[in-house]
Design a protein around this motif. Structure first.
Motif, PDB file in Angstrom:
ATOM      1  N   GLN A 145      28.330  27.191  28.747  1.00  0.00           N
ATOM      2  CA  GLN A 145      28.788  26.446  27.567  1.00  0.00           C
ATOM      3  C   GLN A 145      30.316  26.362  27.535  1.00  0.00           C
ATOM      4  OE1 GLN A 145      26.981  28.637  24.358  1.00  0.00           O
ATOM      5  NE2 GLN A 145      25.083  27.432  24.409  1.00  0.00           N
ATOM      6  N   ASN A 146      30.985  27.454  27.828  1.00  0.00           N
ATOM      7  CA  ASN A 146      32.455  27.458  27.836  1.00  0.00           C
ATOM      8  C   ASN A 146      33.006  26.514  28.906  1.00  0.00           C
ATOM      9  OD1 ASN A 146      32.553  29.276  25.732  1.00  0.00           O
ATOM     10  ND2 ASN A 146      32.834  31.068  27.037  1.00  0.00           N
ATOM     11  N   SER A 196      18.384  28.586  37.287  1.00  0.00           N
ATOM     12  CA  SER A 196      18.210  28.792  35.848  1.00  0.00           C
ATOM     13  C   SER A 196      19.159  29.902  35.386  1.00  0.00           C
ATOM     14  CB  SER A 196      16.768  29.183  35.541  1.00  0.00           C
ATOM     15  OG  SER A 196      16.524  30.492  36.043  1.00  0.00           O
ATOM     16  N   HIS A 197      19.337  30.001  34.082  1.00  0.00           N
ATOM     17  CA  HIS A 197      20.185  31.069  33.539  1.00  0.00           C
ATOM     18  C   HIS A 197      19.642  32.439  33.944  1.00  0.00           C
ATOM     19  CE1 HIS A 197      22.016  28.358  30.168  1.00  0.00           C
ATOM     20  NE2 HIS A 197      22.306  27.948  31.380  1.00  0.00           N
ATOM     21  N   ALA A 221      21.561  35.202  36.134  1.00  0.00           N
ATOM     22  CA  ALA A 221      21.749  36.541  35.564  1.00  0.00           C
ATOM     23  C   ALA A 221      21.274  37.611  36.550  1.00  0.00           C
ATOM     24  CB  ALA A 221      20.998  36.653  34.235  1.00  0.00           C
ATOM     25  N   THR A 222      20.125  37.382  37.154  1.00  0.00           N
ATOM     26  CA  THR A 222      19.571  38.329  38.125  1.00  0.00           C
ATOM     27  C   THR A 222      20.470  38.425  39.355  1.00  0.00           C
ATOM     28  OG1 THR A 222      17.331  37.805  37.382  1.00  0.00           O
ATOM     29  CG2 THR A 222      17.541  38.891  39.530  1.00  0.00           C
ATOM     30  N   LYS A 223      20.875  37.264  39.847  1.00  0.00           N
ATOM     31  CA  LYS A 223      21.701  37.222  41.064  1.00  0.00           C
ATOM     32  C   LYS A 223      23.044  37.927  40.868  1.00  0.00           C
ATOM     33  CE  LYS A 223      23.609  34.058  44.453  1.00  0.00           C
ATOM     34  NZ  LYS A 223      23.255  32.967  45.301  1.00  0.00           N
ATOM     35  N   THR A 258      25.214  36.029  28.709  1.00  0.00           N
ATOM     36  CA  THR A 258      26.536  35.857  29.319  1.00  0.00           C
ATOM     37  C   THR A 258      26.565  34.573  30.148  1.00  0.00           C
ATOM     38  OG1 THR A 258      26.888  38.243  29.388  1.00  0.00           O
ATOM     39  CG2 THR A 258      28.242  36.898  30.858  1.00  0.00           C
ATOM     40  N   VAL A 259      25.494  34.349  30.903  1.00  0.00           N
ATOM     41  CA  VAL A 259      25.404  33.132  31.721  1.00  0.00           C
ATOM     42  C   VAL A 259      25.458  31.909  30.820  1.00  0.00           C
ATOM     43  CG1 VAL A 259      23.932  31.769  33.252  1.00  0.00           C
ATOM     44  CG2 VAL A 259      24.121  34.253  33.585  1.00  0.00           C
TER      45      VAL A 259
END
Length: 194
Positions: free
Chosen positions: A170-171, A150-151, A155-157, A164-165
């Motif tokens: 998306q980018n 998951s996002h 993010a945590t990892k 940002t994730v």
């Protein structure tokens, strides 16, 4: 005496299976221009297109005995031509910007003979596009799509914000999707880009 030009493809295919050279010549004369036009449209190189078409018809003759009786020879030729073009692309004999030209061939609605897309090759093309992403974007995208994180987990990892994730995923999709969509590929998204 058989008038080959009046025979339907199905009868010509049966004769071809039995090694009838006149049947092969009629199939060649009947389908060469159309197969060449599609291959040329993808490759935009006259010599490469002629080579591909020659190889497709050469293989048809060499493997004639193994053709299934009910085979649609036109469809067989289209698929063989498409696969040869993919082989050229895979061997980097054709510039990468021609990949988009495959779209008009694969997604051409009048081209009913091409019912399936070789998923393995699509996944290879998809992987190549993923590898072109900037390193951080690629890492986040792969954690999201390949590792199913998951996002929040990403993010945590990576010790970054969820926002940002989300933005990086998306980018990445904005970069990859148009290239694959140009090729008429949606199967890859069903498999990997959910």
């Amino acid at each position: 005496m058989t008038v080959y030009s009046k025979l339907p493809d199905t009868e010509l295919t049966t004769l071809l299976k039995d090694g009838d050279q006149h049947a092969f010549t009629e199939i060649y004369n009947r389908h060469w221009k159309l197969i060449y036009a599609h291959v040329y449209k993808m490759l935009r190189d006259e010599d490469d297109a002629k080579d591909v078409v020659q190889e497709v018809f050469g293989n048809l003759w060499l493997r004639a005995a193994s053709i299934k009786s009910a085979t649609n020879v036109s469809g067989l030729l289209y698929i063989a031509a498409r696969n040869k073009v993919f082989d050229l692309i895979g061997k980097n004999k054709v510039r990468a910007d021609y990949i988009g030209e495959i779209a008009s061939f694969i997604s051409d609605s009048s081209n009913a003979q091409v019912d399936t897309i070789d998923e393995k090759r699509i996944l290879e093309i998809l992987e190549r596009e993923i590898q072109k992403l900037p390193p951080k974007m690629r890492e986040i995208f792969e954690l999201s799509r390949k590792d199913d994180l998951s996002h929040k987990e990403i993010a945590t990892k990576l010790n970054i914000s969820e926002q940002t994730v989300k933005k990086q995923v998306q980018n990445a999709l904005k970069v990859i999707k148009p290239k694959l969509n140009d090729m008429g590929i949606s199967i890859a998204f069903l498999l990997l880009l959910r």
